[in-house]
Design a protein around this motif. Structure first.
Motif: not given
Length: 124
Positions: A32-40, A47-54, A89-91, A117-119
């Protein structure tokens, strides 16, 4: 199916760092590709960042380029988000997500499995 659990959030002063972790408890994480997202507060999930399977390809939103680094260790079923030079603003609540795709999505619609999620709170 894969289950995801985030950890590593907390309260940090502006300029500080946190390392967020995303652990997969089921499934073959390396497929699986995996991404990080955030909700303020009061905002949509972004969307914040994502990485390919490898792990050979990564993507970042402009707001975090040069400050955040996404990486993965498939042998440990882990994906990480190193966050440096944090700003108020990254909160947000940070979520990791896995996609049933070959491509690396950068929208919420591209992802099929989500953690709880993690705060992250950055004080000024």
């Amino acid at each position: 199916q894969v289950q995801l659990v985030e950890s590593g959030g907390g309260l940090v002063q502006a300029g500080g760092s946190l390392r967020l972790s995303c652990a997969a408890s089921k499934g073959t994480f390396s497929t699986y590709p995996v991404g990080w997202f955030r909700r303020a507060p009061g905002k949509e999930r972004e969307f914040v960042a994502a990485i390919s399977r490898s792990g050979g390809s990564t993507r970042y939103t402009d707001a975090v380029k040069g400050r955040f680094t996404i990486s993965r260790d498939n042998a440990k079923n882990m994906v990480y988000l190193q966050t440096n030079s944090l700003k108020p603003e990254d909160t947000a609540v940070y979520y990791c997500a896995a996609a049933r795709s070959i491509e690396v999505p950068t929208t919420t619609y591209g992802y099929d499995y989500w953690g709880q999620g993690t705060q992250v709170t950055v004080s000024s």
